[in-house]
Design an enzyme around this catalytic site. Sequence first.
Site, mmCIF file in Angstrom:
data_model
loop_
_atom_site.group_PDB
_atom_site.id
_atom_site.type_symbol
_atom_site.label_atom_id
_atom_site.label_comp_id
_atom_site.label_asym_id
_atom_site.label_seq_id
_atom_site.Cartn_x
_atom_site.Cartn_y
_atom_site.Cartn_z
ATOM 1 N N GLN A 16 1.198 -0.974 0.441
ATOM 2 C CA GLN A 16 -0.056 -0.502 -0.108
ATOM 3 C C GLN A 16 1.187 1.267 -0.139
ATOM 4 O OE1 GLN A 16 -2.413 -0.219 3.359
ATOM 5 N NE2 GLN A 16 -3.920 -2.325 2.299
ATOM 6 N N HIS A 48 -0.892 0.171 5.658
ATOM 7 C CA HIS A 48 -1.640 1.219 6.031
ATOM 8 C C HIS A 48 -1.052 2.746 6.800
ATOM 9 C CE1 HIS A 48 -5.240 -1.752 8.660
ATOM 10 N NE2 HIS A 48 -5.086 -2.406 6.965
ATOM 11 N N TYR A 54 -10.117 -10.009 10.298
ATOM 12 C CA TYR A 54 -10.079 -10.597 8.839
ATOM 13 C C TYR A 54 -10.474 -11.913 8.752
ATOM 14 C CZ TYR A 54 -8.842 -6.458 6.494
ATOM 15 O OH TYR A 54 -8.666 -4.745 6.330
ATOM 16 N N TYR A 108 -10.484 8.218 18.821
ATOM 17 C CA TYR A 108 -11.374 7.656 17.933
ATOM 18 C C TYR A 108 -11.528 5.664 18.449
ATOM 19 C CZ TYR A 108 -12.305 12.206 16.819
ATOM 20 O OH TYR A 108 -12.940 13.765 16.540
ATOM 21 N N GLU A 113 -15.167 4.172 8.166
ATOM 22 C CA GLU A 113 -15.900 5.128 9.449
ATOM 23 C C GLU A 113 -15.455 6.504 8.926
ATOM 24 O OE1 GLU A 113 -14.789 3.614 13.350
ATOM 25 O OE2 GLU A 113 -14.276 4.994 13.417
#
Length: 415
Positions: A127, A191, A308, A297, A287
């Site tokens: 990513q 991430h 997963y 949060y 979200e």
Amino acid sequence: MQTSKFILLFSIISLGLHVSCTADDDLIDDQDTGQEQEVGTPVETNSPNSNFQPAFEGQTRIGSVTTETPFEATVISSDLTAPWGITNLPDGRLLITQKAGQMRIATTSGELSEAITGLPPVNPAGQGGLLGLCVDPDFGNNRMVYWVFSEQTSGGNLTAVAKGRLADNESTIENPTVIYRANPADNSNAHYGGRILFDATGNLVVSTGERAWPATRALAQSVSTGLGKIVRITTDGQPAPGNPTFEESGALPELYSYGHRNPQGLAFHPTTGDLWLSEFGPRGGDEVNLITPGANYGWPVITYGIDYSGEIMGDGIQQQEGMEQPVYYWDPVISPSGITFYSGNRIPEWENNLFIGALSGTHIARLVIDSDNKVVGEERLLVGESQRFRDVIQGLDNALYAITDAGRLYKIDRQ
């Protein structure tokens, strides 16, 4: 050039709409247009991954709305390579990052520049890569560009922020400098977060991910690390004045909020100035959050998603004192990436609506948000395009522009 036209009915809904709204004839008064609007059944019809209950009505699976004004979505280019971030240049053109480490300039008719050189190397595995970007509010004078990227270091990979000057001939970035690193580094290639914006005070707001592994995941709750955070820094990478303070020992002065998973969407509301964020959940629990300075949060302590593997996350709780609830969540996921608020005049019923690029959802989500910051309607746009929408912005011409992982650049505007 490929054109897809969408002529849809617009509806907006009121305060107090129930999550389970199914009536096709529910009506409310839209505060922006003054027109009475119709509310449909929720757009999400697939079964959720969990049986978790929302904290309040309207937190998920809100009723559907559709757009009345005829508009069209036009593919103005298909020649980008894995674009990730898009921003406006002062002359109306678009500056775009490509994941492998290049920037390109696009006109609003889809003409692309050659790749801009001179950027520090990125680690594009997984990513990672060249991620979000923004230009200096004084770009007309200083030509400064700021971007987020995955940097490979001796200790692993990390989310880094850099700046540099776009050369007068637009062929290269001059004097690129890394100004901030979200430590600690890790061997994960997932991430990274990666969005970046200027706020109204001229400081930078940046999203960082928690790097995915269970060991680093927990660091989203640590205010002494840069993982799973929103940070607010100066253009030199120093903690910005006015940041919140945290009671815990060793708290980093650049932190603005914490407890995030993989936040890939940041946008300021055009009238309130509030900061909004989208972030990926695990299996379920994507979200949308309204960011309060200093707030927690919740990730990974509370979540509306599951692992997963199908196992619950942690203690399997969705609420805890001292942790913020999302304004809205999806289960199953849509994989929300870049976001923008619409403040143009081309499609009046979109005023102050939030638009979200959905990756696994292969659409652009439109959320209608009322004056109490509640989501009161959802629409899914461009579903038929079957594209992973990575980012969406409003251009200086008041059209929306969206990029997809497959290399497309869309212009979305009134017919």
